[in-house]
Design an enzyme around this catalytic site. Sequence first.
Site, PDB file in Angstrom:
ATOM      1  CG  HIS A 181      21.913 -27.205  -2.536  1.00 19.71           C
ATOM      2  ND1 HIS A 181      21.310 -28.365  -2.062  1.00 19.71           N
ATOM      3  CD2 HIS A 181      22.539 -26.681  -1.475  1.00 19.71           C
ATOM      4  CE1 HIS A 181      21.551 -28.513  -0.775  1.00 19.71           C
ATOM      5  NE2 HIS A 181      22.306 -27.490  -0.395  1.00 19.71           N
ATOM      6  CB  VAL A 223      25.311 -29.471 -10.288  1.00 17.84           C
ATOM      7  CG1 VAL A 223      25.015 -30.683 -11.160  1.00 17.84           C
ATOM      8  CG2 VAL A 223      24.797 -29.693  -8.866  1.00 17.84           C
ATOM      9  CG  ASP A 229      23.811 -24.634 -15.109  1.00 17.75           C
ATOM     10  OD1 ASP A 229      23.301 -24.863 -13.990  1.00 17.75           O
ATOM     11  OD2 ASP A 229      24.338 -25.524 -15.810  1.00 17.75           O
TER      12      ASP A 229
END
Length: 258
Positions: free
Chosen positions: A1, A5, A9
Amino acid sequence: HDCFVQGCDASILLDDTNTFKGEKTAVPNLNSIRGLDVVDQIKAAVEAECPHTVSCADILAIAARDSVVVTGGPSWQVLLGRRDSTTASLSGANKNIPPPNSTVSGLVQAFLAFGLSVADMVALSGAHTIGQARCTSFSARLVNQSSSNLHMRSAFATQLKAVCPQGGNGNVTIPLDQVSSTFFDNQYFKNLRKAEGLLNSDQVLFSSSGSTKEIVNQFSSNKEHFFESFKVAMIKMGNITPLVGNNGAIRTNCRIVS
């Protein structure tokens, strides 16, 4: 998850600020991601020993590996050196993380976009052998057995309806794997073969025509094959556009840019 994106990080850990909306309230994450307090505890302990040295992104990668190991799964070497983002993307989380009603083609495209193969995708889906899902993530399947909401074994559907009745609290959670929810094993794939995949995005891996069905069969019958494939896929996913060198930062608190 996190990695789908902005790359791996630790953007998923950032709280909302005046300049950006964090990813914790994204539809795929809301009431789904848990254990953030544990990450806070790990980060505090690491900072006490090695201040401003180990990133939250690396902590997530190591914690993911260790959580698999302590629940009976395989170990692998975690590549280190990631740095932390200084921003997050709610829209990116909603767009890039595959939703629970995904089709096989949607899943394949989502993973291919990050350099992950069909086999990687099926192996990583096997992480659903542990964890929980909200009723709202699969409740449509209990009342709609259309081609887009693939067949669920009737006894299994009855069991789920008792916990997630129509019109009930959609935030109630239930184990993704009803058989061995606290053990990392290949039971997830065995469940799919019995039409007991909780999410539509789980069951499509077996119930749809194509290569994913054969991979599910292989993983179902050979736990070690699944484990080896999962290790390879986790290493690949952990290397999705990491921030390195002077990019990003090393947060002292994983929830805020610091």
